[in-house]
Design an enzyme around this catalytic site. Structure first.
Site, mmCIF file in Angstrom:
data_model
loop_
_atom_site.group_PDB
_atom_site.id
_atom_site.type_symbol
_atom_site.label_atom_id
_atom_site.label_comp_id
_atom_site.label_asym_id
_atom_site.label_seq_id
_atom_site.Cartn_x
_atom_site.Cartn_y
_atom_site.Cartn_z
ATOM 1 N N GLN A 96 0.845 -1.189 0.000
ATOM 2 C CA GLN A 96 0.000 0.000 0.000
ATOM 3 C C GLN A 96 0.882 1.241 0.000
ATOM 4 O O GLN A 96 1.749 1.398 0.854
ATOM 5 C CB GLN A 96 -0.934 0.010 1.213
ATOM 6 C CG GLN A 96 -1.928 1.145 1.208
ATOM 7 C CD GLN A 96 -2.886 1.107 2.388
ATOM 8 O OE1 GLN A 96 -2.696 0.388 3.353
ATOM 9 N NE2 GLN A 96 -3.930 1.925 2.305
ATOM 10 N N HIS A 102 -8.575 1.470 -1.373
ATOM 11 C CA HIS A 102 -8.953 1.408 -2.781
ATOM 12 C C HIS A 102 -8.797 -0.026 -3.274
ATOM 13 O O HIS A 102 -7.996 -0.795 -2.752
ATOM 14 C CB HIS A 102 -8.151 2.377 -3.640
ATOM 15 C CG HIS A 102 -6.665 2.230 -3.544
ATOM 16 N ND1 HIS A 102 -5.935 2.633 -2.436
ATOM 17 C CD2 HIS A 102 -5.766 1.726 -4.414
ATOM 18 C CE1 HIS A 102 -4.649 2.383 -2.644
ATOM 19 N NE2 HIS A 102 -4.524 1.826 -3.843
ATOM 20 N N HIS A 104 -8.104 -2.347 -6.636
ATOM 21 C CA HIS A 104 -7.610 -2.369 -8.018
ATOM 22 C C HIS A 104 -8.412 -3.370 -8.833
ATOM 23 O O HIS A 104 -8.607 -4.518 -8.404
ATOM 24 C CB HIS A 104 -6.141 -2.808 -8.065
ATOM 25 C CG HIS A 104 -5.181 -1.849 -7.464
ATOM 26 N ND1 HIS A 104 -4.459 -0.954 -8.225
ATOM 27 C CD2 HIS A 104 -4.819 -1.626 -6.175
ATOM 28 C CE1 HIS A 104 -3.686 -0.235 -7.431
ATOM 29 N NE2 HIS A 104 -3.887 -0.630 -6.176
#
Length: 139
Positions: A96, A102, A104
């Protein structure tokens, strides 16, 4: 809305910085990655700020994989990719680099020059006994 004024992904998710946005709803913005590992590599960004999965709100957690499936299916149909990775990192040691949760979405292509198996991971080489011990610890 819970945002962090110093977080670039908060700014991207909430439209303060221009992006290549492919989807948006009340909770998420989905953008194409600025430095993609494949054609179509996208990021699902919660509009609220959570540093990692441990802080992610229950509502967002329950909806993000439904959205990931919907988008991955659409991307596979449009981009004609041969496979798909859905990846999420927590902590620096796990890769990270931006501390805003988030997810991907990474389309994979059979003949892509950067295919390296399981994203560069190597197997840990744990024995059956070691695996059983971990299993007992996690129960």
């Amino acid at each position: 809305m819970k945002t962090d004024d110093n977080c670039i992904f908060c700014k991207l998710a909430n439209g303060e910085i221009p992006t290549n946005k492919i989807y948006e709803d009340d909770l998420f913005t989905v953008i194409l990655d600025a430095d993609p590992v494949s054609k179509g590599h996208a990021l699902i960004l919660p509009k609220n700020h959570y540093a990692n999965i441990f802080e992610l709100g229950d509502e967002e957690a329950s909806k993000i994989f439904t959205l990931a499936k919907k988008l991955a299916t659409h991307m596979k149909d449009v981009l004609h990719c041969d496979g798909f990775n859905i990846l999420q990192n927590n902590g620096e040691v796990a890769g990270q680099s931006v501390f805003h949760f988030h997810l991907h979405l990474i389309p994979r292509y059979k003949d892509a020059p950067n295919n390296k198996g399981l994203l560069g991971f190597t197997h840990a080489g744990l024995s059956e006994d070691e695996i059983k011990k971990v299993c007992e610890e996690l129960k």
